[in-house]
Design a protein around this motif. Structure first.
Motif, mmCIF file in Angstrom:
data_model
loop_
_atom_site.group_PDB
_atom_site.id
_atom_site.type_symbol
_atom_site.label_atom_id
_atom_site.label_comp_id
_atom_site.label_asym_id
_atom_site.label_seq_id
_atom_site.Cartn_x
_atom_site.Cartn_y
_atom_site.Cartn_z
ATOM 1 N N ILE A 7 0.882 -1.164 0.000
ATOM 2 C CA ILE A 7 0.000 0.000 0.000
ATOM 3 C C ILE A 7 0.917 1.210 0.000
ATOM 4 O O ILE A 7 1.725 1.379 0.910
ATOM 5 C CB ILE A 7 -0.910 0.008 1.242
ATOM 6 N N SER A 8 0.798 2.043 -1.050
ATOM 7 C CA SER A 8 1.752 3.138 -1.178
ATOM 8 C C SER A 8 1.123 4.355 -1.821
ATOM 9 O O SER A 8 -0.028 4.335 -2.250
ATOM 10 C CB SER A 8 2.969 2.698 -2.001
ATOM 11 N N HIS A 9 1.934 5.389 -1.922
ATOM 12 C CA HIS A 9 1.572 6.654 -2.561
ATOM 13 C C HIS A 9 1.561 6.527 -4.081
ATOM 14 O O HIS A 9 1.150 7.451 -4.768
ATOM 15 C CB HIS A 9 2.565 7.719 -2.137
ATOM 16 N N GLY A 10 2.014 5.411 -4.606
ATOM 17 C CA GLY A 10 1.991 5.188 -6.048
ATOM 18 C C GLY A 10 3.128 5.839 -6.795
ATOM 19 O O GLY A 10 3.039 6.037 -8.008
ATOM 20 N N GLY A 11 4.215 6.146 -6.103
ATOM 21 C CA GLY A 11 5.376 6.697 -6.787
ATOM 22 C C GLY A 11 5.967 5.682 -7.759
ATOM 23 O O GLY A 11 5.840 4.468 -7.576
ATOM 24 N N SER A 12 6.622 6.168 -8.775
ATOM 25 C CA SER A 12 7.155 5.283 -9.824
ATOM 26 C C SER A 12 8.099 4.228 -9.273
ATOM 27 O O SER A 12 8.017 3.061 -9.650
ATOM 28 C CB SER A 12 7.884 6.119 -10.885
ATOM 29 N N GLY A 13 9.003 4.631 -8.391
ATOM 30 C CA GLY A 13 9.979 3.688 -7.850
ATOM 31 C C GLY A 13 9.323 2.588 -7.031
ATOM 32 O O GLY A 13 9.668 1.412 -7.169
ATOM 33 N N THR A 14 8.370 2.962 -6.195
ATOM 34 C CA THR A 14 7.700 1.970 -5.356
ATOM 35 C C THR A 14 6.861 1.020 -6.193
ATOM 36 O O THR A 14 6.888 -0.198 -5.986
ATOM 37 C CB THR A 14 6.820 2.665 -4.299
ATOM 38 N N VAL A 15 6.112 1.555 -7.154
ATOM 39 C CA VAL A 15 5.268 0.704 -7.998
ATOM 40 C C VAL A 15 6.127 -0.249 -8.817
ATOM 41 O O VAL A 15 5.856 -1.455 -8.891
ATOM 42 C CB VAL A 15 4.348 1.549 -8.905
ATOM 43 N N LEU A 16 7.197 0.255 -9.426
ATOM 44 C CA LEU A 16 8.057 -0.605 -10.244
ATOM 45 C C LEU A 16 8.753 -1.662 -9.388
ATOM 46 O O LEU A 16 8.846 -2.826 -9.782
ATOM 47 C CB LEU A 16 9.074 0.223 -11.021
ATOM 48 N N ALA A 17 9.211 -1.276 -8.199
ATOM 49 C CA ALA A 17 9.849 -2.254 -7.308
ATOM 50 C C ALA A 17 8.854 -3.326 -6.887
ATOM 51 O O ALA A 17 9.183 -4.516 -6.851
ATOM 52 C CB ALA A 17 10.437 -1.557 -6.089
ATOM 53 N N ALA A 18 7.616 -2.925 -6.564
ATOM 54 C CA ALA A 18 6.588 -3.901 -6.195
ATOM 55 C C ALA A 18 6.348 -4.879 -7.341
ATOM 56 O O ALA A 18 6.307 -6.097 -7.136
ATOM 57 C CB ALA A 18 5.295 -3.194 -5.808
ATOM 58 N N LEU A 19 6.210 -4.359 -8.549
ATOM 59 C CA LEU A 19 5.949 -5.225 -9.697
ATOM 60 C C LEU A 19 7.161 -6.097 -10.016
ATOM 61 O O LEU A 19 7.006 -7.247 -10.429
ATOM 62 C CB LEU A 19 5.530 -4.391 -10.900
ATOM 63 N N CYS A 60 8.967 -7.381 -7.916
ATOM 64 C CA CYS A 60 8.908 -8.454 -6.913
ATOM 65 C C CYS A 60 7.634 -9.276 -7.024
ATOM 66 O O CYS A 60 7.412 -10.199 -6.233
ATOM 67 C CB CYS A 60 9.019 -7.855 -5.514
ATOM 68 N N GLY A 61 6.762 -8.928 -7.979
ATOM 69 C CA GLY A 61 5.535 -9.685 -8.177
ATOM 70 C C GLY A 61 4.457 -9.408 -7.142
ATOM 71 O O GLY A 61 3.641 -10.275 -6.847
ATOM 72 N N VAL A 62 4.453 -8.194 -6.581
ATOM 73 C CA VAL A 62 3.512 -7.834 -5.516
ATOM 74 C C VAL A 62 2.476 -6.839 -6.033
ATOM 75 O O VAL A 62 2.841 -5.785 -6.554
ATOM 76 C CB VAL A 62 4.257 -7.209 -4.316
ATOM 77 N N PRO A 63 1.180 -7.142 -5.881
ATOM 78 C CA PRO A 63 0.154 -6.191 -6.313
ATOM 79 C C PRO A 63 0.193 -4.908 -5.477
ATOM 80 O O PRO A 63 0.339 -4.973 -4.264
ATOM 81 C CB PRO A 63 -1.166 -6.936 -6.060
ATOM 82 N N PRO A 64 0.059 -3.743 -6.115
ATOM 83 C CA PRO A 64 0.024 -2.486 -5.380
ATOM 84 C C PRO A 64 -1.398 -1.971 -5.167
ATOM 85 O O PRO A 64 -2.258 -2.110 -6.031
ATOM 86 C CB PRO A 64 0.802 -1.525 -6.287
ATOM 87 N N LEU A 65 -1.599 -1.363 -3.999
ATOM 88 C CA LEU A 65 -2.783 -0.560 -3.725
ATOM 89 C C LEU A 65 -2.282 0.877 -3.651
ATOM 90 O O LEU A 65 -1.492 1.220 -2.771
ATOM 91 C CB LEU A 65 -3.452 -0.967 -2.416
ATOM 92 N N VAL A 66 -2.703 1.702 -4.591
ATOM 93 C CA VAL A 66 -2.225 3.077 -4.677
ATOM 94 C C VAL A 66 -3.187 3.997 -3.935
ATOM 95 O O VAL A 66 -4.377 4.023 -4.219
ATOM 96 C CB VAL A 66 -2.081 3.535 -6.148
ATOM 97 N N VAL A 67 -2.652 4.752 -2.968
ATOM 98 C CA VAL A 67 -3.409 5.780 -2.253
ATOM 99 C C VAL A 67 -3.022 7.105 -2.899
ATOM 100 O O VAL A 67 -1.899 7.578 -2.732
ATOM 101 C CB VAL A 67 -3.063 5.792 -0.752
ATOM 102 N N LEU A 68 -3.927 7.671 -3.669
ATOM 103 C CA LEU A 68 -3.598 8.887 -4.422
ATOM 104 C C LEU A 68 -3.434 10.082 -3.499
ATOM 105 O O LEU A 68 -4.362 10.485 -2.820
ATOM 106 C CB LEU A 68 -4.691 9.179 -5.448
#
Length: 193
Positions: free
Chosen positions: A95-107, A109-117
Motif C-alpha cells: 500500500i503506497s503513494h503510487g510513486g514510480s519507484g515503489t510501484v516498479l519495485a513492487a511489480l 517483486c511480483g507484488v500487487p500495489p494498492l495506490v493511495v492517491l
C-alpha cells in the motif's frame, strides 16, 4: 528504446522483524520519501488496517517518529525505514503513494500495489496499475474504512492480481538493467574515441 528493470541492491537477507511464519498475509505500507509527511494518511490507514487479519509493516521515513503514531495494534509494526527489496519479496500487498519507484519495485517483486492517491505522478501510475489489472486505487480522504478494507481484501483474495503481478515480474526480469545500458553507452563511446 527499452524500459529498464530496477536493480535491487545486494540482498542482505530478510530483516529480523519480517514475519517468519506465514499464517496470514503480509502487507507493507510506505508513502515514499515525500508523502510520508502526510500524517492523516498514516492515521487513516492504521485505522483501516486495524481490522484486517494481516501482519502489517508501516514505514514512516525519517520525517516521522514511529512512536508519534501512538499505540498500534499488535499486528501493525511501524519503523522509520525498511530495506524495500527484502520487504517486498516477502509481501503479499504493498500500500503506497503510487510513486514510480515503489510501484516498479513492487511489480519487479511480483507484488500487487494498492495506490493511495496523494499527488505528484500517482494518477498516471494508478491508471497504469489499474489498466494492467495488477492493482487498485483509493482516493483520500480514506475515512470510508469499509471501502478501503474491501479494496485490500479484493487484492488479497482475488488471485488475478497476484497472477498478473507474477507475470509482470517475469517480464521485468528480462528487461535490460541500468548496468546493461551503461555498459552499452561505454562501448559505443569507446568506438568513437
Amino acid at each position: 528504446m527499452h524500459p529498464l528493470r530496477p536493480e535491487p541492491p545486494v540482498d542482505p537477507g530478510p530483516p529480523p522483524w519480517l514475519p517468519d511464519h506465514r499464517e496470514r498475509p503480509f502487507l507493507v505500507v510506505t508513502m515514499g520519501t515525500i508523502f510520508n509527511r502526510v500524517a492523516d494518511a498514516f492515521d487513516a490507514l492504521i485505522h483501516v488496517l486495524t481490522d484486517v487479519d494481516a501482519d502489517v509493516l508501516l514505514t514512516t521515513g525519517t520525517a516521522r517518529d514511529p512512536a508519534a503514531l501512538g499505540p498500534l495494534p499488535e499486528h501493525i509494526q511501524a519503523v522509520r525505514y525498511a530495506p524495500l527489496w527484502p520487504v517486498l519479496r516477502a509481501a503479499d500487498l504493498v500500500i503506497s503513494h503510487g510513486g514510480s519507484g515503489t510501484v516498479l519495485a513492487a511489480l519487479a517483486c511480483g507484488v500487487p500495489p494498492l495506490v493511495v492517491l496523494l499527488g505528484s505522478d500517482q494518477r498516471a501510475n494508478a491508471d497504469l496499475v489499474a489498466r494492467a489489472g495488477v492493482g487498485l486505487t483509493v482516493t483520500p480522504p480514506i475515512g470510508d474504512s469499509s471501502a478501503v478494507t474491501r479494496t485490500v481484501h479484493t487484492l488479497l483474495d482475488d488471485g488475478s492480481y497476484g497472477r498478473t503481478a507474477t507475470r509482470l515480474r517475469t517480464e521485468i526480469a528480462v528487461m535490460p538493467s541500468s548496468r546493461d545500458v551503461v555498459a552499452l553507452v561505454e562501448q559505443v563511446a569507446s568506438r568513437r574515441v
